[in-house]
Design an enzyme around this catalytic site. Structure first.
Site, mmCIF file in Angstrom:
data_model
loop_
_atom_site.group_PDB
_atom_site.id
_atom_site.type_symbol
_atom_site.label_atom_id
_atom_site.label_comp_id
_atom_site.label_asym_id
_atom_site.label_seq_id
_atom_site.Cartn_x
_atom_site.Cartn_y
_atom_site.Cartn_z
ATOM 1 N N GLU A 253 0.927 5.537 9.778
ATOM 2 C CA GLU A 253 1.343 4.221 8.842
ATOM 3 C C GLU A 253 1.233 4.696 7.448
ATOM 4 O OE1 GLU A 253 -1.472 1.038 10.340
ATOM 5 O OE2 GLU A 253 0.404 -0.035 10.122
ATOM 6 N N GLU A 381 -10.063 -8.425 6.950
ATOM 7 C CA GLU A 381 -11.384 -7.880 7.453
ATOM 8 C C GLU A 381 -11.348 -6.472 7.927
ATOM 9 O OE1 GLU A 381 -9.926 -10.979 8.073
ATOM 10 O OE2 GLU A 381 -10.913 -11.620 6.145
#
Lengths: 415, 375, 415, 375
Positions: A253, A381
């Site tokens: 990524e 989160e």
């Protein structure tokens, strides 16, 4: 400290710029430039077709997947050349969105784990956009806990038989292939019983159903597997080593560096620069200015953080998970920005139809799409956990399921 | 001191909750959301039968003759249920305008029709971008005829009548504005539905062309009446927003208890626990401010303007906060059409704009606090 | 819904008001009214002496510790009468600050767990302010984990011998007595080995050292115990039951209902109402107004939340831990408010000395004192846990030390 | 592109860090904090010897002749060490004013004295409440004599000379302001120390009474020079703030790793982890904006005004955020005088005001972005 190209970089940039000027689909340039979160279709053309045509043209001229080896359809470019290309490609880069998963995650995983014959067969058409790939990891029961997946793969002769369900698969409905993470042993702790495959999305037993999002659009799918057979030679990595294979995928990524995250700020600043409020220009209202300034500093902070990452890349350094901050900051910022843009419109901000609303409902679409940005590709989160653990070296969360056989992990909350 | 609703009022709330749980489940909201109907007609009829539409309307005009506190508890339940009916435009805006400024004949005609569920009313105030201000009103009234365009008008496409703010002077003062009642079924109007953030409550553009209208209240008193109407509606909407906040919080809490990840209830992660705690905090502040607004409204206290603004700000912030973080607690599932989270997100964001934006009310609150201090 | 007194309440209020008007130390009224966080001394008098005199005067006339039984020095009033008294006492209530721990926590604990003869001996002078009490729970190693305390109590004949150290003891330096939580058995899990006592702070072996705070002031102390002897009859509750006894103490914090939390907002609003900025009155600046409005709504939200709790109290309902929100909201708000007040002063905001600064350095003192408000009496994080667990019913944090003998719990992080 | 400091610059940073770790431990900061000395003279001398005071001063004026990028890396380390010396007033303000507008003779005299550590300089700009603006300047200059009061003047009580902004006209335009240099040891001034938030950096009130002064730059150019000086100082201060943010973050991180509560490292609680992650985020955004400011400063780019404002805003927010939450991570111990947390909290809040407040720079940023867009 400078923003200048080296001689070699300048030459590369000139070549790229000239080729793009001569070949890009300019008729869509303005429209692509004005696209923003939640508003990404073309008015009078199928964006998938336009994208595929542009990708093929690039591939034919050697401009696809620049950092991939030539034998797999790339150009063998340096990371910095890839960034220069992105800068030059500008709004046309919006057309690569549907290839991001394939090029950024599936391709590198194939390169690392597939057999050579498979790489030569599958990677070039992936690079050229002729074949689209998707990534099948997430499951309804998993969520942030990716390794909690339940899709079973059972050995049957030379094949594996797949049963289960995936979710949040971008582009599954137009994908030709996918990489698939499965559970091959539910009797060992959850990270140890996984195995990765790639498969033909047209295989019998694969069913793709679009998910209607909260925004009303459908960018994602559910994918159901009913006795789908995958030959063992399409396995990626060892049996039981799927979690490590998937980490390679997810690590890639970071190759998205240089691709700007969408904050909504440029759109808001432009809007406020011309907007008239009841008692004067919005840009002269002190309350508006205070809000804008704080967002402006955030947006430029993100921009130059990305520049620093590109510099690190060009020196051969591995940019770290620091880049999680881009997604974390931009995710809630775009939601706040869109909310504020509507506030500035007053009661009329509620109107979202393209024909009757401000700026064809640009900020309304952004507001409705925004909650997804704080979840997709890892929730806020999870991003904070990544920063805390990988950058700051803080302890991981306490793991109650760590050494427990997968089939004995708690699955229900109350009752 | 008793800074709480009475037992009777709480009983009324329970009754409303029971009724709405039964008659207005998420499925019913979805029917309107998905465009199957412009609003829930059965529910509307039921609300009339329960006496909820006319709860604050005097008995002589067909209402229950209870008061605004009773209306507040019902409003809270309407918000909690995300009810897809034109309650706020009819009851908080049109009915309140009539109660404040209507002639006896007007009240008899329209309040009775509202209480019985026969007439849907609305307020036609806005003319495009901007917040409530006499300056933005261009629609003219002359010789009993209205000419101009109102947009957006909440529930404009289903309304039977509208209270319309019109310009009747050009002095640049508040006295330039007068109010009128228009029977929207009587011709002279063209209504166009507008796609909006919250399809469970329609929005429309209404064009008035030589449209016959009847004055509501004295000429030149329009802005002063409107200010009172908006303050009342701010308190009543705040109760809807509080109801919505609470429901969004509950949905998040329940999901956090039921959903397992990493072998634990996700509600055992502090990131989730504390997000829910913060939602509770903002919902509680909103509730308390709204109670103060309810007291001021029900006693017609001099504190109403300030109390209404504080309730509006607090409730708007709370509902937006709870609705968006309810999605976040739900993760990906919260962003699906299938889950109900987005219905509250849509409603929260639409309600934040309906009576004028948060920024507008913030400015109002400070003005009003200054006035009080000066007094 | 009303703010009206009942007939009985109105009568009580009139009596209280008349007595206060006739007896309160009015010479300090203005100064007490202008006190704010971080600025709480009197200029020309010792506040402790003024407070003790006022408390004694109240006690003599039957206005001390209103809700306590008469035989222990109180008035036997209802909770709502106590709230009315607080409202009427107004700024003079500031003088009760130093008795809060004694009246709010030590007294109720004594009432619940001490022998009758002790109650009759110790409570009346506590009520009248002649004797000041403190609470000795926190320890350096404990922090939020109060039950992690290490101060030992060992039985020796009819006495217990105490060794250890407490911290964050408000008023220890002027206290006559204290309630003390000790560990009597380190071999059992941590909540099970605790025992509570009360002691004479003048006992040999007790040493009090003031803690200099970050703000420069000293509101708290460290207290050292070296072979301090406490007779067994001063034990409160059973041996090993100290945790439950301490919960009674802490639960009584709720008795502080009606005492307003300090948000800094009234001070800021007053300041902005008269402040001139470079280009006009602060109160007419849109950016200032937007900030003020958002804080105004929070402050009024807190005020009416407290009114709701008072109403519940007057109906005999037990206000719940919802009241944690007051502290949670006010704590970070007062820090933000003070920061903004300085921002409005520009460069001169840095000046904090009483003689040369704006409003005698009121907001500067507030800023320096503010970080303490987010920690004392439970951190923001503990408050959120309380709300999440006790109000919303969410699970407790995972407790790795739950069933572990205290002396085997991890005590060091790294290294 | 190389959007980073060079290896040489990084080496200089390491050198500065090593030097400051040794010569400026928290104990040394405390000596000044506790009032034992108005500043750390030994450290100041050492900084001169290391060539840090004159790093951006040309060699002909006694400096190292390096550049502003080198000064930026040193500034970062000064902030990290919370150095109790008049570095910012002398080096960012006085020296930069001289570099921009000083005559050759002035530069020879004062820059040399700065680089060698012999002279402490400052800028006397403010006259009480308010942000930088020509309007606020009342101190007059006439016939080479200054009359008026400046307050607060950073390091005013220990400064040997000051650059003073004075009113020399009354047109109401920027051209009314001129700059002067005043030798504060030469009489005509009365200096009074002011108690301030951050005792490790003094503040003073200076009264000028028929005080002799020498013009700095052309008459009427004062405001234009000041604007440049403040922009440069904004970038340099931003690096100090970034250094301070990083140190506060590290302190919090270390404490979260070392401290045990409930049988676990407190850094294993998400509430603490995520607070630290958010501190890292704001510190990183500030660093990146500051790098851009450094680039603009070092190349004297047209982007400097905008870049300086963004760096200032971002670094001010980050340092305040990190300093205050570092205390929070430390809990009660963080609020003691004994722990070092409050030194960073004081510095962060003092620095937030020194060149004008956050609100002022926010307003500036938008002005500058508009100008750029208009251009």
């Amino acid at each position: 400290m400078n923003f200048d190209d080296t001689l070699q970089e300048a030459e590369f940039r000139a070549t790229a710029r000239a080729w793009i000027a001569a070949n890009a689909p300019k008729q869509y340039e303005e429209e692509l430039r004005k696209s923003s979160l939640g508003r990404t279709q073309l008015k009078n053309a199928n964006i998938l077709e336009v994208a595929k045509a542009w990708q093929k043209k690039k591939a034919d001229a050697g401009w696809a997947c620049l950092h991939w080896p030539k034998e797999y359809g790339g150009r063998g470019s340096s990371p910095i050349e890839r960034v220069i290309w992105q800068q030059e490609e500008g709004p046309f880069g919006q057309l690569s969105r549907m290839f991001i998963i394939g090029h950024g995650m599936c391709g590198p995983t194939m390169m690392a784990f597939a057999r050579e014959e498979h790489k030569r067969a599958y990677l070039p058409p992936l690079a050229s956009g002729e074949k689209v790939w998707c990534q099948l990891f997430s499951e309804p029961a998993g969520g942030s806990d990716v390794a909690g997946l339940r899709t079973r793969a059972e050995k049957d002769g030379d094949d594996w038989v797949i049963n289960g369900q995936k979710i949040w698969t971008s582009g599954a409905h137009y994908s030709d292939y996918g990489i698939l993470l499965t559970r091959t042993d539910p009797t060992v702790p959850k990270h140890k019983g996984l195995t990765m495959f790639f498969l033909d999305m047209k295989s019998p037993g694969v069913e793709v159903r679009p998910i209607k999002q909260a925004s009303g659009a459908s960018d994602f799918n559910e994918v159901y597997f009913t006795n789908v057979r995958i030959p063992d030679h399409q396995r990626l990595g060892e049996v039981g080593d799927g979690w490590n294979v998937s980490l390679t995928t997810l690590m890639n990524e970071r190759s998205a560096i240089g691709a700007a995250v969408s904050t909504g700020f440029p759109e808001l600043f432009e809007y406020c620069s011309s907007l008239m409020l009841d008692d004067g220009p919005a840009i002269e209202d002190r309350a508006v200015r205070a809000k804008l300034a704080s967002w402006a500093a955030k947006a430029s902070g993100l921009k130059y953080t990305s520049m620093r990452a590109i510099s690190a890349l060009s020196k051969g350094e591995r940019p770290g998970p620091e880049n999680s901050i881009g997604k974390l900051v931009a995710g809630s910022m775009i939601q706040d920005v869109a909310t504020y843009a509507l506030d500035l419109q007053g009661a009329a901000g509620v109107i979202s139809g393209a024909e009757d609303s401000e700026l064809a409902g640009r900020f309304q679409a952004m507001l409705l799409r925004a909650p997804g940005t704080r979840v997709e590709g890892g929730t806020d989160e999870i991003m904070r956990n990544i920063i805390a653990e990988r950058v700051l070296g803080l302890p991981g969360d306490i793991r109650v399921d760590k050494d427990v056989p997968f089939n004995r992990i708690l699955t229900k909350g109350r009752g | 001191m008793n800074f709480d609703f009475s037992d009777d009022q709480k009983q009324l709330r329970d009754q409303a909750r029971k009724f709405l749980t039964e008659k207005c489940p998420p499925k019913a909201v979805r029917a309107v959301l998905d465009g199957k109907a412009p609003y829930d007609k059965d529910l509307w009829k039921g609300l009339a039968e329960m006496g909820f539409l006319g709860v604050a309307i005097p008995e002589e005009f067909g209402g229950a003759g209870a008061g605004h506190l009773e209306l507040c508890v019902i409003a809270e339940e309407m918000g909690r249920a995300n009810a897809p009916v034109p309650f706020s435009s009819t009851v908080y805006l049109a009915a309140e305008a009539l109660l404040i400024a209507g002639s006896d004949a007007q009240k008899k005609k329209w309040l009775l029709a509202i209480a019985s569920g026969e007439a849907i009313g609305t307020l036609a105030l806005f003319e495009g971008k901007g917040n409530p201000s006499p300056k933005t009103i261009k629609l003219t009234a002359a010789n009993g005829m209205l000419n101009g365009v109102k947009k957006p008008v909440a529930d404009g496409a289903i309304a039977d009548f509208a209270v319309v703010a019109a310009r009747t002077g050009s002095s640049g003062r508040d006295g330039d504005i007068s109010l009128f009642i228009v029977d929207l079924r009587a011709g002279g109007v063209e209504v166009k539905s507008l796609t909006n953030l919250d399809p469970t409550r329609g929005q429309a553009e209404i064009t008035f062309r030589d449209c016959k209208a009847e004055p509501l209240g004295a000429a030149g008193e329009g802005w002063s009446i409107l200010t009172q109407v908006l303050d009342r509606a701010a308190v009543l909407c705040a109760f809807e927003q509080v109801g919505g906040s609470d429901r969004a919080l509950e949905m998040g809490r329940d999901y956090a208890l039921d959903r397992i990840a990493f072998g634990r209830q996700i509600g055992s992660f502090q990131a989730v626990k504390h997000m829910l705690a913060d939602m509770y905090v903002s919902a509680t502040l909103a509730r308390s401010n709204s109670y103060y607004g309810a007291w001021a409204l029900s006693t017609n206290a001099a504190e109403l303007p300030e109390a209404a603004a504080a309730a509006r700000i607090s409730a708007t912030q709370a509902f937006q906060h709870c609705a968006k973080n309810n999605i976040q607690v739900h993760g990906g599932m919260g962003f699906t059409w299938e889950f109900d989270c987005h219905m509250y997100y849509r409603r929260a964001n639409a309600m934040a704009l309906g009576l004028g934006s948060l920024s507008y009310w913030e400015d109002q609150l400070i003005d009003r606090m200054r006035k009080k201090n000066a007094a």
